[in-house]
Design a protein around this motif. Structure first.
Motif, PDB file in Angstrom:
ATOM      1  N   TRP A 292       0.878  -1.329   0.028  1.00  0.00           N
ATOM      2  CA  TRP A 292       0.054  -0.245  -0.093  1.00  0.00           C
ATOM      3  C   TRP A 292       0.949   1.168   0.029  1.00  0.00           C
ATOM      4  N   ALA A 293       1.059   1.802  -0.983  1.00  0.00           N
ATOM      5  CA  ALA A 293       2.073   3.107  -1.198  1.00  0.00           C
ATOM      6  C   ALA A 293       1.184   4.317  -1.188  1.00  0.00           C
ATOM      7  N   ILE A 294       1.260   4.848  -0.020  1.00  0.00           N
ATOM      8  CA  ILE A 294       0.308   6.101   0.248  1.00  0.00           C
ATOM      9  C   ILE A 294       1.437   7.219   0.710  1.00  0.00           C
TER      10      ILE A 294
ATOM     11  N   ASP B 220      11.247  -7.018  11.376  1.00  0.00           N
ATOM     12  CA  ASP B 220      11.245  -7.932  10.200  1.00  0.00           C
ATOM     13  C   ASP B 220      10.147  -7.464   9.053  1.00  0.00           C
ATOM     14  N   LEU B 221       9.882  -6.415   9.365  1.00  0.00           N
ATOM     15  CA  LEU B 221       8.749  -5.751   8.273  1.00  0.00           C
ATOM     16  C   LEU B 221       9.787  -4.909   7.283  1.00  0.00           C
ATOM     17  N   ASN B 222       9.799  -5.526   6.139  1.00  0.00           N
ATOM     18  CA  ASN B 222      10.519  -4.631   5.082  1.00  0.00           C
ATOM     19  C   ASN B 222       9.881  -3.439   4.856  1.00  0.00           C
ATOM     20  N   GLN B 223      10.554  -2.433   4.646  1.00  0.00           N
ATOM     21  CA  GLN B 223       9.737  -0.774   4.422  1.00  0.00           C
ATOM     22  C   GLN B 223      10.925  -0.148   3.512  1.00  0.00           C
ATOM     23  N   GLY B 224      10.362   0.428   2.332  1.00  0.00           N
ATOM     24  CA  GLY B 224      11.379   1.251   1.631  1.00  0.00           C
ATOM     25  C   GLY B 224      10.619   2.117   0.693  1.00  0.00           C
TER      26      GLY B 224
ATOM     27  N   ASN C  31      -1.905   8.211  15.369  1.00  0.00           N
ATOM     28  CA  ASN C  31      -3.200   8.249  16.300  1.00  0.00           C
ATOM     29  C   ASN C  31      -3.823   9.672  16.440  1.00  0.00           C
ATOM     30  N   GLU C  32      -2.896  10.589  16.866  1.00  0.00           N
ATOM     31  CA  GLU C  32      -3.625  11.825  16.994  1.00  0.00           C
ATOM     32  C   GLU C  32      -4.112  12.350  15.541  1.00  0.00           C
ATOM     33  N   VAL C  33      -3.606  12.143  14.682  1.00  0.00           N
ATOM     34  CA  VAL C  33      -4.126  12.680  13.280  1.00  0.00           C
ATOM     35  C   VAL C  33      -5.515  11.861  12.874  1.00  0.00           C
ATOM     36  N   LEU C  34      -5.488  10.475  13.140  1.00  0.00           N
ATOM     37  CA  LEU C  34      -6.582   9.946  12.965  1.00  0.00           C
ATOM     38  C   LEU C  34      -7.716  10.235  13.867  1.00  0.00           C
TER      39      LEU C  34
END
Ligand SMILES: Cc1cc2nc3c(=O)[nH]c(=O)nc-3n(C[C@H](O)[C@H](O)[C@H](O)COP(=O)(O)OP(=O)(O)OC[C@H]3O[C@@H](n4cnc5c(N)ncnc54)[C@H](O)[C@@H]3O)c2cc1C
Length: 417
Positions: A138-140, A233-237, A394-397
């Motif tokens: 999900w690229a947002i 363990d979660l790839n992010q980039g 969280n505060e923005v949501l």
């Protein structure tokens, strides 16, 4: 550790699914997650990394399709079954549960469009994939726009503010240029993206478009995987787009429908993350309970001290609140269309906060041992911290949810479809 299930309506089938997921979580996911946690981000995704074993085994069990309908080859699970399985996987690893959810996300949203071409081209091959070779993301989030994407404040209609990710129409194609930030889960290894972009510059950030974009095409390149405190363990980039061309039907959402679609996507993502918090919080509670029975202070096990019992009970209450509320919300929002986003936002923000409190208290209860890498609680604490930011701060949501209350409350029961 087994736990009593507050959902009294679990069928035999639900319980046997829960058992399969629990065995998988215990035997495969948790050991792999702990191995990945101490590896560099580059090694996590290198050939031969246990990450690929996790993905292959998850796909073999069909866990990549737990959100997808049976008609397209998905598991066709009830919301309660989704909740139970997701909790077990997140119990073993919040990061790998997120990776699996992200992998499914473009295909899940493609189903919601009911566009036959998208279903045939993307959803069915994904459901048929059993080796982990088709992976979504999900690229947002963008380098210059994180929380901005969630906002509907007046600045989002200022044409002077531009997204980093631009889409321009050219005949019956869209041309994509720009970049997504390093936070995209699975960003450097995904084969497809649910891509948010700006399709009409005259409307500012409100001129959004959403498309499915294959990523193994000319013009797409990736950044380095991100190194971070939790969910290692979660790839992010980052993902970069340079003159990438897609046919017009891949862009299934234009600015006219963009605000509604954004809320639907947020509702699905936030409801799912809420489920994960129950697993992570439960894992921390179990560690604390076990330790309190073993560790002797004041001549007796910690659990014999009244104040420790009170602390454990508060943790237990928070775990059950995460479980009960997130299950209620997924049951609501996966059974109606369109979903009611403020419930998902409430589940994500409240449950991630409770989960963080439980992991923090578990660390406190373990004393010095809680801080060491020999134990598991420090990892849970780091992973739970990420959940206050992932899928929106969280505060923005909460501010966005508050705006929904101002506009729509009280909602009417008869308005539900
Ligand atoms: C574990 C994890 C997984 C993630 N997965 C994905 C993913 O799959 N895909 C993806 O695209 N992104 C993903 N993200 C990114 C995540 O969605 C963003 O980090 C988040 O939306 C916040 O954006 P930001 O980091 O740019 O912070 P910013 O938006 O820059 O916010 C910084 C601070 O400013 C505050 N703030 C911002 N705007 C306002 C305002 N208008 N008013 C008041 N305060 C404000 C925020 O509350 C925050 O405290 C992930 C992040 C994490 C941690």
């Amino acid at each position: 550790m087994d736990y009593f299930d507050i959902s009294m309506d679990l069928s035999e089938e639900d319980m046997s699914m829960r058992q399969v997921a629990r065995d998988f979580a215990e035997e495969v996911v948790r050991p792999i997650s702990r191995e990945l946690d101490v590896m560099s981000p580059e090694d996590v995704i290198a050939e031969g990394s246990p990450l690929w074993t996790f993905l292959r085994k998850s796909y073999e069990l069909g866990y990549h399709t737990i959100l997808l309908p049976e008609a397209y080859g998905g598991q066709g699970l009830t919301p309660l079954q989704i909740a139970v399985i997701f909790e077990e996987i997140a119990w073993a690893s919040g990061g790998l549960a997120t990776l699996l959810g992200a992998s499914c996300f473009p295909f899940f949203i493609a189903c919601m469009t009911a566009d036959k071409r998208l279903v045939e081209e993307f959803v069915i091959p994904f459901c048929n994939c059993s080796d982990g070779s088709i992976r979504g993301c999900w690229a947002i989030t963008e380098p210059d726009h994180g929380s901005d994407y969630i906002s509907s404040e007046p600045f989002t209609r200022d044409p002077a503010i531009r997204n980093n990710m631009q889409a321009t129409r050219d005949g019956d194609e869209w041309v994509l240029n720009g970049q997504k930030s390093g936070w995209v889960s699975g960003g450097t290894i995904a084969t497809h993206a649910l891509l948010f972009c700006q399709a009409d510059q005259s409307l500012g950030l409100a001129g959004g478009g959403i498309c499915i974009c294959p990523l193994e095409v000319e013009g797409v390149s990736r950044g380095k995987p991100v190194r971070k405190i939790g969910c290692r363990d979660l790839n992010q980039g980052e993902i970069y787009f340079d003159e990438v061309r897609i046919p017009d039907y891949y862009m299934f959402c234009d600015p006219d429908f963009y605000p509604e679609m954004l809320d639907m996507v947020l509702a699905a993502a936030n409801a799912s993350l809420g489920l994960g918090t129950a697993g992570m919080a439960r894992a921390a509670f179990e560690e604390a309970l076990t330790y309190a029975r073993q560790r002797v202070q004041g001549g007796v096990p910690l659990i014999e001290h009244r104040s420790v019992r009170q602390r454990l009970f508060e943790m237990f209450s928070k775990v059950e609140m995460c479980r009960a509320f997130s299950r209620a919300v997924i049951n609501l929002n996966f059974n109606i269309s369109p979903p009611i986003p403020e419930y998902s936002l409430a589940a994500k923000t409240m449950c991630s906060q409770l989960c963080f409190e439980v992991t923090s208290e578990a660390m406190q209860l373990l004393g010095g041992y809680g801080l060491t890498e020999d134990g598991f609680v420090e990892k849970l604490f780091r992973d739970a911290r990420s959940a206050l930011i992932g899928d929106g701060c969280n505060e923005v949501l909460q501010a966005h949810g508050g705006q929904m209350l101002a506009e729509f409350y009280p909602r009417r029961q008869d308005d539900l479809l």
